[in-house]
Motif scaffolding. Structure first.
Motif, PDB file in Angstrom:
ATOM      1  N   SER A 183      36.761  39.132  38.603  1.00  8.90           N
ATOM      2  CA  SER A 183      36.749  40.621  37.484  1.00  8.90           C
ATOM      3  C   SER A 183      36.140  41.544  38.380  1.00  8.90           C
ATOM      4  O   SER A 183      36.462  42.961  38.285  1.00  8.90           O
ATOM      5  CB  SER A 183      36.124  40.224  36.286  1.00  8.90           C
ATOM      6  OG  SER A 183      36.693  39.013  35.766  1.00  8.90           O
ATOM      7  N   VAL A 220      34.935  41.913  31.305  1.00  9.74           N
ATOM      8  CA  VAL A 220      35.685  41.308  32.167  1.00  9.74           C
ATOM      9  C   VAL A 220      35.176  40.132  32.564  1.00  9.74           C
ATOM     10  O   VAL A 220      34.563  40.525  33.627  1.00  9.74           O
ATOM     11  CB  VAL A 220      36.633  42.231  32.947  1.00  9.74           C
ATOM     12  CG1 VAL A 220      37.770  41.446  33.608  1.00  9.74           C
ATOM     13  CG2 VAL A 220      37.032  43.424  32.550  1.00  9.74           C
ATOM     14  N   GLY A 231      39.831  38.606  30.038  1.00  5.93           N
ATOM     15  CA  GLY A 231      39.646  37.798  31.598  1.00  5.93           C
ATOM     16  C   GLY A 231      41.040  37.174  32.066  1.00  5.93           C
ATOM     17  O   GLY A 231      41.838  36.829  30.929  1.00  5.93           O
TER      18      GLY A 231
END
Length: 438
Positions: free
Chosen positions: A248, A314, A402
């Protein structure tokens, strides 16, 4: 796609610890025209400027000061975390047992412990030293090679190992580094670090002035030296350590590097998420709030800016495991390579609302990216992210998304080879949205 994933694998390989991840991100930001800020200096931020600032060498904020007044246009923010569950070396770690030299470790975060056995382990982190002139400084250190292993007990000596093996982290996890020679005194770990510093960074004048015995302390972590790889019959998966959550970080970094300067865009990557985020550089600490206060000092103007902003937290999501499908809600089983996942929890373990989720779905539609949803089974506990913490700290609309993964918190995790780039496209589009719908 291939170039994106090759760069992702290189980023993962270069980032065995949060300190190394932040250094790697800073290098890429500088190459992309971002100017480093020091928290101890006075800042003069200009419209159109690109900046970054670090704290504790393990958290980073990168920011594009949009030409549109952020008080009116708001901020486009994304957040991730730099840390991953692992084994951290204790302050007095030396153990000499049965003719072997080992190091005592603590478990950092909620690690899956069984996969740590029989892996080729390296050691990396930050070492604080005192030089001949009495100056204290810190250096990043990475042995860069396998130096330790945690051997499993042979099944002949534990016939029930396959029926329910448990791990005692105090007694079963100290890695083996070497044979202890006869009755020789135990090796000094700090002396070993000083020796390795001279070998790896000794070309720098500051490091060269640190003879053996001047190591004051350290933050060091064991890690798996096996390189990240594309795996699967058609290379459809990414197998690597620290996908949660360096994947991420990389996605957010790439999106920000490609962003324009019309609106203000920000990426924050915090340390210590895996242990609760309560630290000076964690999401529950003051780092992001302090940055926003310096960006817009007037409280009323800053509150107006945040009302017009959005934070996208994220952090990886749980893909439905084909061997354990009963651990998922039957209506919410994200598939690897089917696109990013919106994470929802009624008890605010994720910060997503119908409003923020709706906007993200719209962003995905605009760049032709499929989107999925995850809700944990109602009879299972739910993990959390920096999303709810950040929302509570600064009062901004937030959602959690995500890419789906397998084996989260293992020493080696698995993600789809198409999902990271897909999410990067969505975040890149988000950074360019001229006006949010609130």
């Amino acid at each position: 796609m291939d170039n994106f994933n090759d760069e992702l694998l290189a980023f993962l390989q270069a980032s065995p610890t949060p300190f190394h991840a932040v250094r790697t991100m800073a290098e890429r930001l500088q190459a992309g025209g971002f100017e480093r800020l020091n928290e101890g200096d006075a800042w003069q931020l200009r419209a159109g400027g690109r900046y970054y600032v670090t704290r504790n060498d393990s958290s980073i904020i990168a920011f594009i000061h949009g030409r549109d007044d952020p008080t009116n246009a708001g901020l486009r923010m994304a957040g991730a975390h730099t840390d991953s569950p692992c084994l951290k070396v204790k302050p007095n770690p030396e153990i000499q047992s049965q003719g072997y030299w080992q190091l005592g470790v603590e478990v950092y975060g909620g690690a899956l412990l069984n996969p740590w056995f029989d892996r080729d382990l390296g050691l990396a982190g930050r070492v604080t030293t005192l030089d001949k002139r009495g100056r204290i400084s810190s250096e990043l250190l990475d042995f860069g090679r396998p130096i330790a292993v945690i051997p499993s007990l042979a099944i002949h000596l534990d016939r029930d190992a396959n029926n329910g093996r448990t791990v005692n982290p105090q007694t079963h996890l100290p890695p083996v580094l070497m044979r202890a020679e006869g009755d020789a005194p135990a090796l000094s770990f700090k002396a070993l670090l000083a020796q390795e510093l001279r070998k790896t960074v000794g070309k720098a004048d500051k490091a060269a002035e640190n003879p053996a015995g001047t190591v004051l302390d350290y933050d060091l972590f064991f890690y798996d030296t096996q390189a990240p790889a594309l795996v699967g019959l058609h290379r459809e998966f990414i197998a690597a350590a620290r996908l949660d959550n360096l994947l991420s970080c990389y996605v957010g970094l790439q999106a920000l590097l490609g962003a324009g300067d019309a609106v203000s865009s920000l990426l924050v990557c915090n340390d210590h998420e895996e242990v609760g985020s309560v630290s000076a550089c964690g999401a529950q600490g003051p780092m992001l709030k302090s940055f926003l206060e310096r960006l817009v000092p007037a409280a009323e103007a800053r509150n107006r800016m945040l009302e017009r902003s959005l934070m996208i937290s994220v952090d990886n999501a749980h893909g439905v495991h084909p061997n354990f499908k009963d651990r998922h809600d039957s209506q919410h089983g994200p598939l690897l390579n089917d696109g990013p996942v919106i994470k929802v929890n009624a008890n605010q373990r994720y910060a997503t609302s119908g409003e923020t989720s709706g906007l993200f779905r719209h962003l995905c539609q605009q760049v032709d990216v499929a989107v999925q949803s995850f809700v944990v089974r109602t009879d299972l506990a739910c993990g959390s992210t920096i999303g709810p913490i950040t929302a509570a700290e600064i009062g901004v609309r937030t959602l959690d998304v995500g890419v789906p993964t397998f084996a989260m918190h293992s020493i080696r995790e698995l993600a789809g080879s198409r999902d990271a780039q897909a999410l990067c496209r969505v975040l890149g589009h988000f950074y360019a949205v001229p006006q949010l719908p609130w």
